[in-house]
Design a protein around this motif. Structure first.
Motif, mmCIF file in Angstrom:
data_model
loop_
_atom_site.group_PDB
_atom_site.id
_atom_site.type_symbol
_atom_site.label_atom_id
_atom_site.label_comp_id
_atom_site.label_asym_id
_atom_site.label_seq_id
_atom_site.Cartn_x
_atom_site.Cartn_y
_atom_site.Cartn_z
ATOM 1 N N ARG A 148 -1.338 -3.577 -25.348
ATOM 2 C CA ARG A 148 0.128 -3.587 -25.341
ATOM 3 C C ARG A 148 0.663 -2.207 -25.004
ATOM 4 O O ARG A 148 1.597 -2.065 -24.225
ATOM 5 C CB ARG A 148 0.654 -4.021 -26.707
ATOM 6 C CG ARG A 148 0.782 -5.482 -26.851
ATOM 7 C CD ARG A 148 1.687 -5.835 -28.027
ATOM 8 N NE ARG A 148 1.342 -7.167 -28.458
ATOM 9 C CZ ARG A 148 0.787 -7.477 -29.608
ATOM 10 N NH1 ARG A 148 0.530 -6.535 -30.482
ATOM 11 N NH2 ARG A 148 0.490 -8.702 -29.905
ATOM 12 N N GLU A 149 0.053 -1.188 -25.624
ATOM 13 C CA GLU A 149 0.478 0.186 -25.372
ATOM 14 C C GLU A 149 0.239 0.550 -23.907
ATOM 15 O O GLU A 149 1.073 1.183 -23.268
ATOM 16 C CB GLU A 149 -0.299 1.137 -26.284
ATOM 17 C CG GLU A 149 0.139 2.573 -26.202
ATOM 18 C CD GLU A 149 -0.651 3.433 -27.175
ATOM 19 O OE1 GLU A 149 -1.233 4.431 -26.712
ATOM 20 O OE2 GLU A 149 -0.679 3.094 -28.361
ATOM 21 N N LYS A 150 -0.890 0.113 -23.388
ATOM 22 C CA LYS A 150 -1.233 0.405 -22.003
ATOM 23 C C LYS A 150 -0.262 -0.269 -21.028
ATOM 24 O O LYS A 150 0.041 0.265 -19.980
ATOM 25 C CB LYS A 150 -2.661 -0.074 -21.730
ATOM 26 C CG LYS A 150 -3.225 0.366 -20.415
ATOM 27 C CD LYS A 150 -4.678 -0.072 -20.311
ATOM 28 C CE LYS A 150 -5.294 0.377 -19.011
ATOM 29 N NZ LYS A 150 -6.698 -0.034 -18.913
ATOM 30 N N SER A 151 0.226 -1.459 -21.403
ATOM 31 C CA SER A 151 1.150 -2.176 -20.530
ATOM 32 C C SER A 151 2.556 -1.580 -20.577
ATOM 33 O O SER A 151 3.412 -1.969 -19.801
ATOM 34 C CB SER A 151 1.201 -3.655 -20.899
ATOM 35 O OG SER A 151 1.866 -3.829 -22.135
ATOM 36 N N ASN A 152 2.790 -0.637 -21.495
ATOM 37 C CA ASN A 152 4.086 0.049 -21.627
ATOM 38 C C ASN A 152 5.252 -0.915 -21.732
ATOM 39 O O ASN A 152 6.272 -0.750 -21.067
ATOM 40 C CB ASN A 152 4.319 1.002 -20.454
ATOM 41 C CG ASN A 152 3.532 2.266 -20.592
ATOM 42 O OD1 ASN A 152 3.202 2.686 -21.703
ATOM 43 N ND2 ASN A 152 3.215 2.896 -19.482
ATOM 44 N N GLY A 153 5.085 -1.931 -22.526
ATOM 45 C CA GLY A 153 6.187 -2.856 -22.752
ATOM 46 C C GLY A 153 6.466 -3.765 -21.572
ATOM 47 O O GLY A 153 7.498 -4.409 -21.526
ATOM 48 N N THR A 154 5.567 -3.817 -20.598
ATOM 49 C CA THR A 154 5.746 -4.721 -19.472
ATOM 50 C C THR A 154 5.832 -6.133 -20.017
ATOM 51 O O THR A 154 5.056 -6.520 -20.879
ATOM 52 C CB THR A 154 4.551 -4.616 -18.503
ATOM 53 O OG1 THR A 154 4.416 -3.270 -18.081
ATOM 54 C CG2 THR A 154 4.747 -5.526 -17.305
#
Length: 136
Positions: A76-82
């Motif tokens: 989730r963190e890696k997706s930056n809220g995508t």
């Protein structure tokens, strides 16, 4: 040898004997957990083994869940809220295909070689779903 040396040697012998007993007990427990040598176990011993195995399974499952939650948080963190894709239409299509194949299986016992194949192309949200089933 002095008396202190003799006492020290005696203490080492006792410690060695105690460690050898512990090693033997651990080896017996290991064999029993692996299902070997359990014919000589009493009912109470078998219940104890069962409890220990259940407790170990709970710990393993909790550790696995914790690992999955941590991995999920990292993703989730890696997706930056995508915004995540909406999987519901794909799930509904999969369920419809599954229901169709199940109904065709129940109506015809000759359909033993039924194969369902799916191919997703692109991102899940904008993917093109190609499904091939035995249903008409």
């Amino acid at each position: 040898m002095t008396e202190a040396d003799q006492q020290y040697m005696q203490q080492l012998r006792l410690e060695t004997a105690n460690l050898a007993k512990k090693i033997e007990q651990i080896e017996v427990s290991k064999r029993r957990f692996l299902g070997r040598d359990i014919s000589s176990c009493s009912y109470e011993e078998l219940q104890g083994i069962d409890r220990q195995l259940e407790q170990s399974l709970r710990k393993i499952r909790a550790r696995k869940e914790r690992t999955l939650l941590e991995e999920n948080a990292k993703l989730r963190e890696k997706s930056n809220g995508t915004r995540l894709p909406n999987w519901q239409p794909l799930i509904q299509e999969k369920e419809a295909a599954t229901n169709c194949s199940q109904s065709s299986r129940s109506t015809s016992s000759l359909d033993q070689d039924h194969v369902e194949t799916e191919l997703f192309i692109g991102l899940p949200r904008n993917s093109l779903l190609i499904t091939q089933t035995g249903c008409s």
